[in-house]
Scaffold this motif. Structure first.
Motif, short mmCIF file in Angstrom:
data_model
loop_
_atom_site.label_atom_id
_atom_site.label_comp_id
_atom_site.label_asym_id
_atom_site.label_seq_id
_atom_site.Cartn_x
_atom_site.Cartn_y
_atom_site.Cartn_z
N SER A 117 3.31 32.35 90.77
CA SER A 117 4.50 32.67 91.57
C SER A 117 5.53 33.42 90.73
CB SER A 117 5.11 31.39 92.14
OG SER A 117 4.27 30.82 93.12
N ALA A 118 5.69 33.00 89.48
CA ALA A 118 6.64 33.67 88.60
C ALA A 118 6.21 35.09 88.31
CB ALA A 118 6.78 32.88 87.30
N VAL A 119 4.91 35.27 88.06
CA VAL A 119 4.39 36.61 87.80
C VAL A 119 4.51 37.48 89.05
CG1 VAL A 119 2.27 37.92 87.32
CG2 VAL A 119 2.83 35.89 85.96
N HIS A 120 4.13 36.92 90.19
CA HIS A 120 4.21 37.66 91.45
C HIS A 120 5.65 38.08 91.75
CE1 HIS A 120 4.45 38.04 95.91
NE2 HIS A 120 3.29 38.66 95.75
N GLY A 121 6.58 37.16 91.53
CA GLY A 121 7.98 37.47 91.78
C GLY A 121 8.51 38.55 90.87
N ALA A 122 8.00 38.58 89.63
CA ALA A 122 8.46 39.57 88.67
C ALA A 122 7.84 40.95 88.89
CB ALA A 122 8.15 39.09 87.24
N LEU A 123 6.67 40.99 89.55
CA LEU A 123 5.95 42.26 89.69
C LEU A 123 5.94 42.83 91.11
CD1 LEU A 123 2.81 41.63 87.44
CD2 LEU A 123 4.99 42.67 86.83
N SER A 124 6.12 41.98 92.10
CA SER A 124 6.08 42.45 93.48
C SER A 124 7.17 43.50 93.72
CB SER A 124 6.28 41.27 94.44
OG SER A 124 6.20 41.69 95.78
N GLY A 125 6.76 44.62 94.31
CA GLY A 125 7.70 45.72 94.55
C GLY A 125 7.83 46.68 93.39
#
Length: 434
Positions: A71-79
């Motif tokens: 979730s942390a990685v996804h939040g940092a990379l999404s967009g």
């Protein structure tokens, strides 16, 4: 960088000393917020805008708070990134179905898109030849150099093509003492995590030649780690890693480190060596390893032996207590035919066994432990290995192991026995003698 993060020296295979960012330490338990902030800060500092990113993560046999980390990685990379793929590093384990993936990644069955919009999740389909891209070869001479002369055999380096078809590959996973490489994590998530059979067999057999008891929990660059790093250097994508040190038996983290796989792994391995190793003053006669249900067969539950062998007295016994386990290996049925034997059983009859998968031979030696073999006396083993599982007795004894009915295991009685060490949730913490 946050106040709690600092720089620590890595153990690079190159000449220069490298450094990784790290948060936490052996006596620390991180909060979710600290972990999320650390991941966001580290990834924000990397040029990833518009790049395609493949995130390599462990399967269900490894303990770590993967939903938090992903979730942390996804939040940092999404967009920010053009494409985001999650790749489950199965090695040669069984594929994870939708229900298992949901539980593993923290969402209901079929809910991956809602939890991680834009993320495509793939199993490493090691059984499909089309899965792989060839990165080149490591020559027999080079293997001889890296292994200190133990092994002279070249190998083609094949890797899941998802890794090489992305601009950047990010390893996310825990570091523990490991029976093949010393400490797991880092580039090991490529080899064997998402690799082809040649390099898997080569690396595991090299570890078997050194022996599990000798290499497990060894700090620094072991010969197997050197071989894995050599293979990883052939990957054309940019390699990064978020390595974590999990509190065994819980979802908490002691530490997280970020950098190249070599840097981040070295920083995490230093913490793992302080948190995942227990020391005894004297050897024990018997061990009862109580195996968690995440280990679904003996191929994976064997960690309950690897991590305890060093503290068992000569002539002692390790009992793997896993009533839920019904088979030796779903993916490698040949191990039931070969059986479990010490290293010398194979090396001194090499013409008989050299044509088999070396990874299977390595697993056999890892679970059987130290021993000798010669034509006159046959096989003589240092300790007894007993399975108290749901595997039929004839199968267990046919594989050269002892059998004990799970119903005969009285955990309270074993706990009260001064000659027995009972280890709940065995498989991650290494036990050694002082």
């Amino acid at each position: 960088m946050s106040d709690t993060a600092h720089l620590v020296a890595g153990h690079s295979t190159g000449e220069a000393v490298t450094r990784a960012a790290r948060i936490g330490g052996p006596d620390v338990v991180l909060t979710d917020e600290q972990v999320t902030d650390f991941v966001a800060e580290q990834l924000a500092a990397v040029d990833l805008d518009g790049k395609s990113v493949c995130v390599v993560v462990p399967d269900g046999t490894r303990s770590c708070p993967l939903p938090l980390l992903l979730s942390a990685v996804h939040g940092a990379l999404s967009g920010r990134v053009s494409r985001l793929t999650g790749l489950i590093a199965l090695g040669t384990h069984a594929a994870m179905g939708e229900r298992e993936l949901g539980a593993h990644l923290g969402c209901p069955e079929g809910g991956l898109e809602e939890r991680y919009p834009g993320l495509t999740v793939l199993n490493h389909a090691w059984w499909e030849p089309s899965t792989f891209a060839s990165l080149g070869t490591i020559s027999a001479d080079r293997v001889g150099e890296l292994s200190g002369g133990l092994l002279h055999h070249g190998a083609e380096v094949r890797l899941n093509r998802a890794v090489v078809e992305h601009d950047v590959v990010l390893v996310v996973g825990p570091v523990f003492p490991h029976e093949v490489v010393g400490f797991s994590g880092g580039n090991k998530y490529f080899f064997p995590g998402v690799a082809g059979a040649d390099i898997i067999d080569l690396s595991h057999w090299l570890g078997a030649l050194i022996s599990s008891a000798e290499i497990i929990g060894t700090r620094g660059i072991t010969p197997v780690r050197a071989l894995i790093d050599e293979a990883a250097a052939l990957i054309p994508s940019r390699r990064l890693a978020l390595c974590v040190v999990a509190q065994s038996g819980s979802g908490a983290l002691h530490a997280a480190s970020f950098g190249t796989p070599e840097e981040a792994w070295a920083a995490a391995a230093d913490v793992s060596a302080e948190t995942h190793v227990r020391y005894l003053d004297a050897p024990v006669k018997r061990v009862l390893s109580i195996m968690p249900e995440k280990y679904e067969d003996i191929w994976t539950a064997a960690k309950g032996f690897y991590k305890l062998e060093p503290v068992v007295a000569d002539g002692g016994e390790v009992i793997l207590y896993a009533p839920h386990v019904r088979e030796i290996s779903a993916m490698h049925p040949e191990i039931a035919e070969i059986g479990y034997h010490c290293r010398d059983y194979f090396t001194k009859q090499w013409d008989r066994f050299k044509g088999l998968h070396w990874g299977v031979l390595a697993h056999s030696t890892h679970l059987r432990g130290a021993g000798t073999w010669d034509e006159q006396h046959g096989e003589r083993l240092r300790v007894t290995v007993t399975l108290a599982t749901g595997i039929p007795e004839e199968v267990v004894r046919g594989a050269n192991l002892n059998h004990l009915a799970p119903s005969e295991v009285d955990i309270e009685a074993f706990t009260a026995d001064p000659d027995t060490l009972v280890v709940p949730r065995a498989g991650e913490v290494l036990f050694r003698l002082r």
